[in-house]
Design a protein around this motif. Structure first.
Motif: not given
Ligand SMILES: [Zn+2]
Lengths: 221, 193
Positions: A11, A37, A41, A44
């Protein structure tokens, strides 16, 4: 199944770009990398959402200004006077609330299905398929068999905006374009008649302006 | 002929109006457009600086909202935020298509949000409902405030801000991030999240 997890080592390489992504100013490869990503995730994703909220709070600060005279008349005439793909002459009028796109499409599929049954006395449940891109589910597609057949599609992927072109592939390998629609803030829903009949459709595809395939839904025969 | 029937719909929620619009109800559409046309046109005019273009963009934004009323998802935020974001993105597309620069020093944004004479107490008085954000914005160093407003409202990339301000891209990125972080802190403390 998706779940949030604490931010990992990977991250940190995205950290500096989350703000720009949230404001819609990240472009090109950086943007594509970020989308990939964010698909996996949650941490995030939450961060992006909180930066977006700050951006929204600023947009609300902009001044209200009276538009030119006749603005609303021109707009409503344009909207209600324009040909509508989702509404036919004897319009079905479901009360669609601010619901999940998937449930809207289920309703849509059922409404179209029941409408057809009145005319053909032959109805079968809509055939649904997931609209996917590289294994990620971005939406749902329904085929409603009958005369005519209908295809209804919803896209719900917050990273997209713009115009998408849809086509279907038939059992004889021929590709039939159905039309184009807009994805606004990642959300779009529409439907179209399939002249060839739903039974002959093997897959549906949406592509961007350049013809690059964005996502595909496939029906196993 | 479209006419308001008696009430102006002020008591009807945005979500209920969107449901009505999705079901093809012209009255819901009329109430919705009247409720938000000044906001959407105002944002388009602020970004584009020209009434004709602003009308085109505000019209297009409403068209998309009316067409997609059925799929509005309240989990993404308020109807106003959704509508403003759609308008902003269209206005930015229009600017980019014409390669125009939005930096009109007479625009409302420059006078009220970016100007180096912005006074926190004025700003708070001017906009009570959003005072935490306005106050936080007013308290930012001017260079951060400019970077934040250019990025959030005008959709300028860090590279574009760097070019306009004659600073390295890394500096532009950190101004946006630092400025926005202070605003977020103010929103987080005051807001319901
Ligand atoms: Zn992330």
């Amino acid at each position: 199944m998706t779940y949030s997890r604490p931010p990992g080592d990977e991250c940190s390489s995205y950290r500096s770009e989350l703000v720009e992504f949230a404001l819609g100013t990240l472009t090109g490869r950086d943007r594509a990398r970020m989308i990939e990503h964010l698909a996996t995730c949650g941490a995030c994703g939450d961060e992006v959402a909180s930066w977006s909220d700050v951006g929204d709070a600023l947009l609300v600060l902009t001044p209200a200004i009276e538009p030119p005279i006749g603005f609303e008349g021109r707009l409503l005439e344009r909207h209600f006077g324009a040909p509508r793909t989702l509404r036919r002459r004897h319009a079905w009028r479901p009360r669609l609330g601010a619901a999940l796109v998937a449930s809207v499409l289920v309703v849509l599929g059922l409404v179209l299905g029941s409408d057809l049954s009145e005319r053909t006395a032959r109805t079968s449940p809509p055939l649904s398929a997931r609209l996917t891109s590289q294994g990620r589910v971005l939406g749902q597609v329904f085929l409603t068999r009958g005369d005519p057949s209908w295809l209804s599609m919803s896209v719900d992927d917050r990273h997209w905006s713009g115009t998408a072109w849809c086509s279907v592939r038939l059992t004889n390998g021929r590709v039939e374009p159905l039309g184009r629609f807009s994805i606004v803030n990642g959300v779009g829903a529409w439907s179209a008649q399939i002249q060839a009949g739903a039974a002959r459709v093997t897959s549906a595809t949406i592509s961007d302006h350049y013809g690059d395939v964005l996502a595909t839904a496939t029906w196993s025969s | 002929m479209l006419r308001a029937r008696g009430d102006d719909g002020t008591s009807v929620s945005d979500e209920a109006l969107l449901s009505g619009i999705a079901a093809g109800d012209e009255q819901s559409a009329l109430v919705f457009v009247r409720r938000y046309q000044r906001r959407l046109f105002g944002l388009a005019q602020t970004i584009l600086g020209e009434r004709g273009l602003a009308e085109d963009v505000a019209q297009e934004a409403f068209m998309r909202i009316l067409r997609h009323a059925a799929v509005f998802d309240p989990r993404r935020g308020s109807v106003l935020s959704w509508a403003l974001t759609i308008t902003r993105n269209l206005a930015i597309d229009s600017l980019r298509a014409r390669r125009a620069t939005p930096t009109d020093p007479d625009s409302w944004i420059f006078t009220n949000l970016i100007s180096d004479t912005m006074d926190p107490s004025d700003a708070v008085a001017a906009s009570d409902a959003y005072s935490p954000v306005v106050r936080a914005l007013a308290l930012l160093p001017e260079d951060q405030r400019r970077a934040v407003v250019l990025a959030t409202i005008y959709g300028r990339t860090a590279a574009e801000i760097a070019l306009a301000e004659s600073i390295p891209v890394g500096t532009a990125k950190s101004r946006i991030r630092l400025g926005l972080a202070k605003l977020r802190a103010s929103v987080t403390v005051m807001g319901p999240r």
